[in-house]
Design an enzyme around this catalytic site. Structure first.
Site, PDB file in Angstrom:
ATOM      1  N   ASN A  19      58.377  31.542  70.697  1.00  0.00           N
ATOM      2  CA  ASN A  19      59.263  31.339  72.082  1.00  0.00           C
ATOM      3  C   ASN A  19      58.447  30.048  73.054  1.00  0.00           C
ATOM      4  OD1 ASN A  19      59.337  34.570  71.846  1.00  0.00           O
ATOM      5  ND2 ASN A  19      61.336  33.411  72.037  1.00  0.00           N
ATOM      6  N   ILE A  76      58.077  26.917  77.259  1.00  0.00           N
ATOM      7  CA  ILE A  76      58.332  28.511  77.098  1.00  0.00           C
ATOM      8  C   ILE A  76      59.776  28.846  77.268  1.00  0.00           C
ATOM      9  CG2 ILE A  76      57.733  30.840  77.823  1.00  0.00           C
ATOM     10  CD1 ILE A  76      55.281  29.286  79.493  1.00  0.00           C
ATOM     11  N   CYS A  77      60.512  29.658  76.209  1.00  0.00           N
ATOM     12  CA  CYS A  77      61.491  30.145  76.255  1.00  0.00           C
ATOM     13  C   CYS A  77      61.636  31.567  76.574  1.00  0.00           C
ATOM     14  CB  CYS A  77      62.183  30.248  74.891  1.00  0.00           C
ATOM     15  SG  CYS A  77      64.007  30.711  74.891  1.00  0.00           S
ATOM     16  N   LEU A  78      61.992  31.860  78.058  1.00  0.00           N
ATOM     17  CA  LEU A  78      61.832  33.104  78.821  1.00  0.00           C
ATOM     18  C   LEU A  78      63.040  32.879  79.731  1.00  0.00           C
ATOM     19  CD1 LEU A  78      60.135  35.575  79.094  1.00  0.00           C
ATOM     20  CD2 LEU A  78      58.900  34.382  80.955  1.00  0.00           C
TER      21      LEU A  78
END
Length: 147
Positions: free
Chosen positions: A77, A84-86
């Site tokens: 992620n 950041i993939c959040l």
């Protein structure tokens, strides 16, 4: 509005810092912070110190901060640019969230990656199919870049 909220969060962080995390402004610019997340125990990142930048938009807290790793990390992620993939940093952002909660969410993402919403599909695939190889590589990167 943004500056007042950022000051409040800085005070809150000083009084009640999140576990294994710290953050604060870089120099005099309250809209540009540096954060540190210690690699969580029981994760391949254990023992590493991971640095991040936090850039607050002028519309904060109505728009999310931009948070990126500056320390390289092997994670499905987080891409090589540190993005950041959040969800809470994108569509699920809420003005009720704080930097403390964001840092804790990133810390828990280190323990529990989300391979179904990856930024790096190759790493997500390894995480799903060969966990030992994933853990080994993540540990190697931690030792190389975060210690």
């Amino acid at each position: 509005m943004a500056l007042k909220r950022i000051h409040k969060e800085l005070n809150d962080l000083a009084q009640d810092p999140p576990a294994q995390c710290s953050a604060g402004p870089v120099g005099e610019d309250m809209f540009h912070w540096q954060a540190t997340i210690m690699g969580p125990n029981d994760s391949p990142y254990q023992g590493g110190a991971f640095f991040l930048t936090i850039d607050f938009p002028t519309e904060y807290p109505f728009k999310p901060p931009k948070v990126e790793f500056t320390t390289r990390i092997y994670h499905p992620n987080v891409n090589s640019n540190g993005s950041i993939c959040l969800d809470i940093l994108r569509s699920q952002w809420s003005p009720a969230l704080t930097i403390s909660k964001v840092l804790l969410s990133i810390s828990s993402l280190l323990c529990d990656p989300n391979p179904d919403d990856p930024l790096v599909p190759e790493i997500a695939q390894i995480y799903k199919t060969d966990r030992d190889k994933y853990n080994r590589t993540a540990r190697e990167w931690t030792q190389k870049y975060a210690m």
